[in-house]
Design a protein around this motif. Structure first.
Motif, PDB file in Angstrom:
ATOM      1  N   MET A 159       1.637  -7.239  -4.535  1.00  0.00           N
ATOM      2  CA  MET A 159       3.151  -6.876  -5.180  1.00  0.00           C
ATOM      3  C   MET A 159       3.957  -6.338  -4.049  1.00  0.00           C
ATOM      4  SD  MET A 159       4.791  -6.681  -7.817  1.00  0.00           S
ATOM      5  CE  MET A 159       3.875  -6.580  -9.309  1.00  0.00           C
ATOM      6  N   ILE A 160       3.452  -5.539  -2.939  1.00  0.00           N
ATOM      7  CA  ILE A 160       4.112  -5.318  -1.803  1.00  0.00           C
ATOM      8  C   ILE A 160       4.674  -6.445  -1.078  1.00  0.00           C
ATOM      9  CG2 ILE A 160       4.288  -4.178   0.460  1.00  0.00           C
ATOM     10  CD1 ILE A 160       3.156  -1.825  -0.827  1.00  0.00           C
ATOM     11  N   ALA A 161       3.845  -7.316  -0.685  1.00  0.00           N
ATOM     12  CA  ALA A 161       4.060  -8.501  -0.208  1.00  0.00           C
ATOM     13  C   ALA A 161       5.207  -9.276  -0.922  1.00  0.00           C
ATOM     14  CB  ALA A 161       2.839  -9.369   0.190  1.00  0.00           C
ATOM     15  N   THR A 162       5.149  -9.644  -2.136  1.00  0.00           N
ATOM     16  CA  THR A 162       6.002 -10.374  -2.794  1.00  0.00           C
ATOM     17  C   THR A 162       7.440  -9.674  -3.026  1.00  0.00           C
ATOM     18  OG1 THR A 162       4.347 -11.177  -4.453  1.00  0.00           O
ATOM     19  CG2 THR A 162       6.656 -11.007  -5.424  1.00  0.00           C
ATOM     20  N   LEU A 163       7.313  -8.476  -3.045  1.00  0.00           N
ATOM     21  CA  LEU A 163       8.818  -7.599  -3.218  1.00  0.00           C
ATOM     22  C   LEU A 163       9.398  -7.672  -1.975  1.00  0.00           C
ATOM     23  CD1 LEU A 163       7.878  -5.093  -5.846  1.00  0.00           C
ATOM     24  CD2 LEU A 163       9.114  -7.051  -6.387  1.00  0.00           C
ATOM     25  N   ALA A 164       8.741  -7.369  -1.021  1.00  0.00           N
ATOM     26  CA  ALA A 164       9.331  -7.248   0.509  1.00  0.00           C
ATOM     27  C   ALA A 164       9.812  -8.428   1.019  1.00  0.00           C
ATOM     28  CB  ALA A 164       8.195  -6.570   1.557  1.00  0.00           C
ATOM     29  N   LEU A 165       9.217  -9.611   0.610  1.00  0.00           N
ATOM     30  CA  LEU A 165       9.842 -10.881   1.142  1.00  0.00           C
ATOM     31  C   LEU A 165      11.088 -11.176   0.079  1.00  0.00           C
ATOM     32  CD1 LEU A 165       6.492 -12.819   2.077  1.00  0.00           C
ATOM     33  CD2 LEU A 165       8.203 -12.012   3.841  1.00  0.00           C
ATOM     34  N   SER A 166      11.035 -10.733  -1.011  1.00  0.00           N
ATOM     35  CA  SER A 166      12.021 -11.272  -2.112  1.00  0.00           C
ATOM     36  C   SER A 166      13.191 -10.248  -2.168  1.00  0.00           C
ATOM     37  CB  SER A 166      11.612 -11.275  -3.406  1.00  0.00           C
ATOM     38  OG  SER A 166      10.178 -12.072  -3.365  1.00  0.00           O
TER      39      SER A 166
END
Length: 257
Positions: free
Chosen positions: A168-175
């Motif tokens: 989730m952190i990867a998804t939100l940080a990149l988005s």
């Protein structure tokens, strides 16, 4: 369970709560402990999901200031992960145990890589958006692709969830162009939504060890709050490093195990 085993489960709940709201790998601690004290795998998974719901409540209280920053994003992510959690719970009850074992460790490793390179990758993406002299506006809404990945992370959270916080952190940080600590808060409350919906499904249709649930619950809420208070004081670079280390450790444990 003997008295000593109950104490071990309580300590596992405390540690899992801290891990849940800091680096996002809670189940890698609490789930093996439930197996070690004699619970069957599916019963352990179900009981673990229900028992760690309070950790998200504690984490949400600990991150309450961060969660006020972008309420619309938080609400959207919670709805998506809640929907995904219901689907993940259904998959857990319908599919053979361990069906994702071969895929999940590599998925976690991939998201760890994304978390690690996220600052440079986000800067590169911003530069691409700004080519030609166009003004670059901060990304404060989920794209269609990000929406899909958030939903899938919610599905995985309801199914098993080890490393779901890293994903989730990867998804939100990149988005999104928002502070990493705010992302950590949104991650925590979003996975609470996923676990809560999955827990409601499990209460109705699955076999639950309620003693294990009670033991995890009383300590995980404290651990969740403590973990959030620790994480919100860490520099973003340190928090990112800890997330990557935890994710790599989790995937290694799953591959070896």
């Amino acid at each position: 369970m003997s008295g000593l085993e109950q104490l071990v489960v309580v300590l596992a709940g405390l540690g899992a709560g801290v891990l849940s709201t800091t680096v996002g790998v809670a189940s890698l601690l609490s789930f093996p402990v439930l197996l070690a004290v004699g619970l069957p795998p599916v019963v352990a998974n179900v009981s673990n999901t229900i028992g760690l719901v309070p950790s998200g409540v504690g984490g949400g209280i600990g991150y309450r200031e961060e969660l006020r920053v972008h309420p619309r994003i938080t609400a959207a992510v919670m709805v998506l992960t809640g929907m995904g959690g219901a689907a993940g719970a259904a998959l857990l009850l319908a599919l053979p145990p361990g069906v994702f074992e071969a895929v999940v460790p590599w998925l976690i490793l991939g998201t760890c890589l994304l978390v690690g390179v996220q600052p440079r990758l986000s800067a590169w993406l911003a530069a691409q958006r700004g080519r030609g002299g166009r003004e670059v506006h901060p990304r404060l809404r989920l794209s269609a692709m990000a929406t899909g990945f958030v939903l899938l992370t919610g599905v995985y959270g309801g199914y098993f969830g080890a490393g779901a916080g890293v994903m989730m952190i990867a998804t939100l940080a990149l988005s999104l162009d928002i502070d990493l600590r705010v992302i950590a808060g949104i991650r925590t409350i979003a996975l609470l939504a996923s676990n809560l919906v999955a827990a409601l499904v499990f209460v109705v249709v699955a076999e639950v060890d309620w003693l294990a649930v009670a033991l995890l619950s009383v300590s995980s809420i404290v651990g969740g709050y403590v973990g959030a208070r620790i994480a919100r004081r860490l520099p973003a670079a340190v928090l990112r490093m800890l997330v990557v280390v935890a994710g790599v450790s989790a995937s290694t444990v799953m591959l070896v195990g």
